[in-house]
Write a protein that holds these residues in place. Sequence first.
Motif, PDB file in Angstrom:
ATOM      1  N   TRP A 227       0.833  -1.202   0.000  1.00 35.81           N
ATOM      2  CA  TRP A 227       0.000   0.000   0.000  1.00 35.81           C
ATOM      3  C   TRP A 227       0.867   1.251   0.000  1.00 35.81           C
ATOM      4  O   TRP A 227       0.511   2.280  -0.609  1.00 35.81           O
ATOM      5  CB  TRP A 227      -0.947   0.017   1.192  1.00 35.81           C
ATOM      6  N   LYS A 228       1.993   1.182   0.658  1.00 35.05           N
ATOM      7  CA  LYS A 228       2.895   2.324   0.693  1.00 35.05           C
ATOM      8  C   LYS A 228       3.398   2.648  -0.714  1.00 35.05           C
ATOM      9  O   LYS A 228       3.433   3.816  -1.131  1.00 35.05           O
ATOM     10  CB  LYS A 228       4.062   2.018   1.635  1.00 35.05           C
ATOM     11  N   LEU A 229       3.761   1.611  -1.466  1.00 35.16           N
ATOM     12  CA  LEU A 229       4.202   1.803  -2.846  1.00 35.16           C
ATOM     13  C   LEU A 229       3.045   2.252  -3.724  1.00 35.16           C
ATOM     14  O   LEU A 229       3.180   3.199  -4.522  1.00 35.16           O
ATOM     15  CB  LEU A 229       4.810   0.511  -3.389  1.00 35.16           C
ATOM     16  N   ALA A 230       1.894   1.584  -3.594  1.00 28.85           N
ATOM     17  CA  ALA A 230       0.745   1.907  -4.439  1.00 28.85           C
ATOM     18  C   ALA A 230       0.294   3.355  -4.244  1.00 28.85           C
ATOM     19  O   ALA A 230      -0.004   4.065  -5.215  1.00 28.85           O
ATOM     20  CB  ALA A 230      -0.405   0.946  -4.147  1.00 28.85           C
ATOM     21  N   ASN A 231       0.243   3.795  -3.003  1.00 30.02           N
ATOM     22  CA  ASN A 231      -0.185   5.165  -2.727  1.00 30.02           C
ATOM     23  C   ASN A 231       0.866   6.192  -3.139  1.00 30.02           C
ATOM     24  O   ASN A 231       0.531   7.325  -3.495  1.00 30.02           O
ATOM     25  CB  ASN A 231      -0.549   5.327  -1.255  1.00 30.02           C
ATOM     26  N   TRP A 232       2.121   5.821  -3.089  1.00 27.11           N
ATOM     27  CA  TRP A 232       3.185   6.692  -3.590  1.00 27.11           C
ATOM     28  C   TRP A 232       3.039   6.876  -5.097  1.00 27.11           C
ATOM     29  O   TRP A 232       3.153   7.998  -5.610  1.00 27.11           O
ATOM     30  CB  TRP A 232       4.537   6.095  -3.239  1.00 27.11           C
ATOM     31  N   LEU A 233       2.776   5.787  -5.814  1.00 27.50           N
ATOM     32  CA  LEU A 233       2.561   5.871  -7.260  1.00 27.50           C
ATOM     33  C   LEU A 233       1.345   6.727  -7.584  1.00 27.50           C
ATOM     34  O   LEU A 233       1.344   7.497  -8.546  1.00 27.50           O
ATOM     35  CB  LEU A 233       2.395   4.465  -7.849  1.00 27.50           C
ATOM     36  N   ARG A 234       0.310   6.600  -6.762  1.00 31.99           N
ATOM     37  CA  ARG A 234      -0.893   7.415  -6.950  1.00 31.99           C
ATOM     38  C   ARG A 234      -0.586   8.885  -6.668  1.00 31.99           C
ATOM     39  O   ARG A 234      -0.989   9.770  -7.450  1.00 31.99           O
ATOM     40  CB  ARG A 234      -2.006   6.918  -6.024  1.00 31.99           C
ATOM     41  N   GLN A 248      -4.127  -5.404  -4.202  1.00 31.61           N
ATOM     42  CA  GLN A 248      -5.068  -5.967  -3.238  1.00 31.61           C
ATOM     43  C   GLN A 248      -6.520  -5.905  -3.722  1.00 31.61           C
ATOM     44  O   GLN A 248      -7.431  -5.561  -2.975  1.00 31.61           O
ATOM     45  CB  GLN A 248      -4.934  -5.256  -1.901  1.00 31.61           C
ATOM     46  N   GLY A 249      -6.733  -6.260  -4.989  1.00 28.90           N
ATOM     47  CA  GLY A 249      -8.096  -6.278  -5.522  1.00 28.90           C
ATOM     48  C   GLY A 249      -8.702  -4.903  -5.703  1.00 28.90           C
ATOM     49  O   GLY A 249      -9.914  -4.763  -5.824  1.00 28.90           O
ATOM     50  N   LYS A 250      -7.859  -3.848  -5.704  1.00 29.71           N
ATOM     51  CA  LYS A 250      -8.317  -2.470  -5.862  1.00 29.71           C
ATOM     52  C   LYS A 250      -7.572  -1.830  -7.026  1.00 29.71           C
ATOM     53  O   LYS A 250      -6.410  -2.154  -7.293  1.00 29.71           O
ATOM     54  CB  LYS A 250      -8.066  -1.646  -4.595  1.00 29.71           C
ATOM     55  N   ILE A 251      -8.236  -0.891  -7.699  1.00 35.33           N
ATOM     56  CA  ILE A 251      -7.619  -0.164  -8.797  1.00 35.33           C
ATOM     57  C   ILE A 251      -7.867   1.328  -8.621  1.00 35.33           C
ATOM     58  O   ILE A 251      -8.947   1.750  -8.201  1.00 35.33           O
ATOM     59  CB  ILE A 251      -8.150  -0.642 -10.170  1.00 35.33           C
ATOM     60  N   TRP A 252      -6.848   2.109  -8.907  1.00 34.35           N
ATOM     61  CA  TRP A 252      -6.977   3.572  -8.949  1.00 34.35           C
ATOM     62  C   TRP A 252      -6.477   4.024 -10.304  1.00 34.35           C
ATOM     63  O   TRP A 252      -5.475   3.505 -10.818  1.00 34.35           O
ATOM     64  CB  TRP A 252      -6.144   4.240  -7.858  1.00 34.35           C
ATOM     65  N   GLU A 259     -12.939   8.934  -7.706  1.00 34.17           N
ATOM     66  CA  GLU A 259     -13.577   7.757  -7.115  1.00 34.17           C
ATOM     67  C   GLU A 259     -12.645   7.008  -6.170  1.00 34.17           C
ATOM     68  O   GLU A 259     -13.062   6.049  -5.513  1.00 34.17           O
ATOM     69  CB  GLU A 259     -14.060   6.812  -8.219  1.00 34.17           C
ATOM     70  N   GLY A 260     -11.392   7.435  -6.095  1.00 34.51           N
ATOM     71  CA  GLY A 260     -10.451   6.777  -5.204  1.00 34.51           C
ATOM     72  C   GLY A 260     -10.146   5.350  -5.639  1.00 34.51           C
ATOM     73  O   GLY A 260     -10.169   5.019  -6.821  1.00 34.51           O
ATOM     74  N   TRP A 261      -9.863   4.492  -4.659  1.00 35.90           N
ATOM     75  CA  TRP A 261      -9.580   3.079  -4.936  1.00 35.90           C
ATOM     76  C   TRP A 261     -10.905   2.341  -5.149  1.00 35.90           C
ATOM     77  O   TRP A 261     -11.755   2.322  -4.280  1.00 35.90           O
ATOM     78  CB  TRP A 261      -8.814   2.441  -3.783  1.00 35.90           C
ATOM     79  N   ARG A 262     -11.059   1.728  -6.323  1.00 37.58           N
ATOM     80  CA  ARG A 262     -12.275   1.004  -6.680  1.00 37.58           C
ATOM     81  C   ARG A 262     -11.997  -0.495  -6.668  1.00 37.58           C
ATOM     82  O   ARG A 262     -10.854  -0.929  -6.746  1.00 37.58           O
ATOM     83  CB  ARG A 262     -12.765   1.409  -8.075  1.00 37.58           C
TER      84      ARG A 262
END
Length: 288
Positions: A227-234, A248-252, A259-262
Amino acid sequence: MLKKLALATMMGALISASFGAAAANAATDRNGVCESGEFCLYYNSNQEGSVSDFDTSISDYGDEQPSCYEFKGAGNGKGKCVKNEAASVWNRTGHPVTVYFNSGYAGPKQTIAANTKANLNSDLKNENASHKLNDSGSGGGGGGGTYGAPDNNPHPSAAARAPQATKRTQFVDDEIRRLTGEKDCWVGDYRSNEPSTSNHNTGNALDCTISNAIGTYPTAAQKEQGWKLANWLRKYASKLDVRYVIWQGKIWSVARDDEGWRNYTAGTGVTAGHYDHVHVSIQNPYGD
């Protein structure tokens, strides 16, 4: 004796009424209303959108239904998990409350004074995982927090052929290594079962292994790491030319940022659902 009994009866009635009034006025957490004595997270800035109300500290908001803490109140964001989605708060507890970037009260933090409304700062807005009541910011360890800001991606949109990465994608891989320490990211071999213009086939996507191995679920610590990497990329999508991220089954995605993480519905299971690796697609000529 009669006077004593009457006095006792009257006192009992007063005590009963007093307790009854207290119960009637007590806050009810998790009912979608920000009441006195509660700490409340809002989906939008300036205490707008759906609200999630708490009367206790939460060490991990959770990141998927049905186990996550979600926004309860009416408005934009209702039903979404609050983790990495809150933009503002209202502290009605009468004591300071600190919001943390990581679960377990760790990482970058922001302390909200008693009886104060506030927008979350740039480190915490849409990147929040826990909060601690009656805390002036001493909770948790360093936790690593968020990563530093990357350089701007200087390379134009282009296409290559897997397993070769485009220069734009290689830049993202290099910045991930330099700033996050993640070293297991790759384009992967050409996939004959996918269109020739797919992100991986054109060298415009990376998969970063987070768990011990592809095909295995991550530990709790590895999930936070992902999540730390994913949110950094976001957070730095515009600097890196990121198009979308899956974890983790979520896409941004940039296109649906509001819509944030869907929920990611194109695949299930540990690998197809992206539970063992973070996928990042780069802006490219095909947009597939």
